[in-house]
Design a protein around this motif. Structure first.
Motif, PDB file in Angstrom:
ATOM      1  N   ARG A   1      73.506  -4.796  45.177  1.00  0.00           N
ATOM      2  CA  ARG A   1      72.786  -5.970  44.692  1.00  0.00           C
ATOM      3  C   ARG A   1      71.276  -5.737  44.597  1.00  0.00           C
ATOM      4  O   ARG A   1      70.512  -6.692  44.459  1.00  0.00           O
ATOM      5  CB  ARG A   1      73.074  -7.148  45.627  1.00  0.00           C
TER       6      ARG A   1
ATOM      7  N   MET B   1      76.880  -4.222  40.114  1.00  0.00           N
ATOM      8  CA  MET B   1      77.032  -5.674  40.005  1.00  0.00           C
ATOM      9  C   MET B   1      77.498  -6.093  38.612  1.00  0.00           C
ATOM     10  O   MET B   1      77.948  -7.227  38.412  1.00  0.00           O
ATOM     11  CB  MET B   1      75.718  -6.374  40.348  1.00  0.00           C
TER      12      MET B   1
ATOM     13  N   THR C   1      81.269  -9.329  46.966  1.00  0.00           N
ATOM     14  CA  THR C   1      79.881  -9.262  46.517  1.00  0.00           C
ATOM     15  C   THR C   1      78.954  -8.865  47.665  1.00  0.00           C
ATOM     16  O   THR C   1      78.061  -8.027  47.508  1.00  0.00           O
ATOM     17  CB  THR C   1      79.435 -10.621  45.953  1.00  0.00           C
TER      18      THR C   1
END
Length: 409
Positions: free
Chosen positions: A273, A349, A267
């Motif tokens: 993001r 994402m 991530t």
């Protein structure tokens, strides 16, 4: 069972005290979980240790394995010596101390930063070991054997766990974004202090004598010999059920718990993001799972009820859990394909959201049964240890994560 202390929503008020205590303990645990690997791999100039991904995941696997091995010991200590309530309080204090030790500024710890870090992890392992199995055991002790409210009580308790987890990722992640990793650890420490305060203020009134006397001592007093009796055939069979269940649980959590390690790093390093001008903190993604739990659990529970006698048996539910886990990882395969082997490419994402969604569906097929089985498949004498065993088999699965690499996507 305690004397009647009044009810709330049809359940003893003590249930909601345990709900609140567990909520803040899980806030502490998952707040640290959300930032631990990121803290280890962050550059030293940014407040981290600058470890390699391999070393960070190895430590994460060892730490989480020990965190859930120690409830077996904590259950035995509660069973034979201290009782649940004392173990919960001592464990909570140790966990609070752990977080505040980890939050000590580098200017204070100096060259001893690594030793202080390991000391904090050790306190966290000990504290969680004393706390985890014993708090869930007290939930079952609120009800007489055969009380049909018991399963519902564990569902409420389970929601407390996930509410704490949801808050942890968001609040700890925000603290890290604004003030750094040390603030994230301090935030987790404040959380467990709130849970301890609730216990100190309300436990005597709402729980009565529950968790005060060690179960082994209590049961020995009931026996004519005054000694603990060996396991009966029924008790041995029940423990076998726990072990068989554990085979399914280990496989599931071996994949699911990549969330705190491998998926957390993915991530941070390989996911786009950015939404407009806002960059979503990596830690916030750890709140996706509890968010989906809270929103989907009533739907799944209603589905089981509507199915009536056609509701899948527990083995079928375990198989469904593994199926949904596999679908979740197919989303991560999609993310890897989007990269096309170029690690400089940031993936959507939405791949992670999809993975967490299906992993959560798997958890909903599996995890609520863990508390119910731990409560229903043992007598009072072995309640604490059995709960420790259930938690242990869940977390043995942590160990394989030390051998994973990002290239495995």
């Amino acid at each position: 069972m305690s004397k009647d202390q009044g009810t709330l929503l049809g359940h003893p008020k003590g249930l909601f005290l345990l709900f609140g205590t567990e909520l803040w303990e899980r806030f502490c645990f998952y707040g640290m979980r959300a930032i631990l690997v990121l803290y280890l791999t962050e550059k030293t100039m940014n407040g981290g240790f600058g470890w390699t991904t391999k070393d960070a995941l190895s430590l994460y696997a060892t730490y989480t394995g020990l965190v859930y091995l120690t409830p077996l010991i904590g259950g035995w200590i509660a069973d034979n010596f201290l009782g649940q309530r004392r173990c919960v309080m001592i464990g909570g204090v140790a966990m609070a101390a752990a977080q505040f030790v980890l939050a000590l500024p580098n200017s204070v710890v100096g060259d001893s930063a690594l030793h202080v870090f390991y000391a904090g992890l050790t306190l966290m392992i000990i504290g969680n070991g004393l706390f985890k199995a014993n708090i869930s055991t007290m939930v079952g002790d609120l009800y007489e054997e055969g009380d049909n409210r018991r399963d519902g009580a564990f569902t409420i308790f389970y929601m407390g766990i996930n509410l704490g987890s949801l808050l942890a990722g968001i609040i700890a992640g925000t603290a890290v974004s604004i003030w750094g990793y040390k603030a994230g650890f301090a935030t987790a420490g404040i959380g467990i202090c709130i849970g301890l305060t609730l216990q100190m203020l309300f436990a005597r009134r709402l729980l009565g004598r529950i968790g005060i006397e060690p179960a082994a001592k209590r049961d020995a007093a009931k026996n004519k010999s005054g000694k603990k009796e060996p396991l009966t055939k029924v008790e041995r069979d029940r423990l076998k059920v726990i072990m068989i269940m554990g085979l399914f649980v280990v496989v599931f959590w071996a994949g699911f718990e990549q969330a705190g390690g491998l998926m957390n790093i993915y991530t941070q390093q390989y996911t786009d993001r950015v939404i407009g001008s806002f960059t979503v903190p990596t830690e916030w993604f750890q709140s996706l799972n509890p968010f989906f739990i809270i929103t989907l659990a009533p739907v799944i529970a209603s589905l089981w009820v509507k199915m009536g006698p056609k509701e899948p048996s527990s083995p079928i539910k375990f198989a469904l859990a593994l199926f949904f886990l596999a679908i979740g990882f197919l989303f991560m395969v999609g993310a890897a394909m989007e990269q096309g082997g170029d690690l400089s490419v940031k993936t959507s994402m939405l791949w992670l959201v999809g993975a967490y969604f299906f992993h959560t569906l798997g958890e909903l097929c599996l995890s609520p049964n863990r508390f119910i089985y731990g409560d229903q498949t043992c007598t009072a004498t072995f309640m604490f240890i059995t709960n420790g065993c259930v938690v242990l088999v869940q977390r043995i699965s942590k160990l394989p994560s030390r051998y994973h690499r990002l290239s495995h996507w």
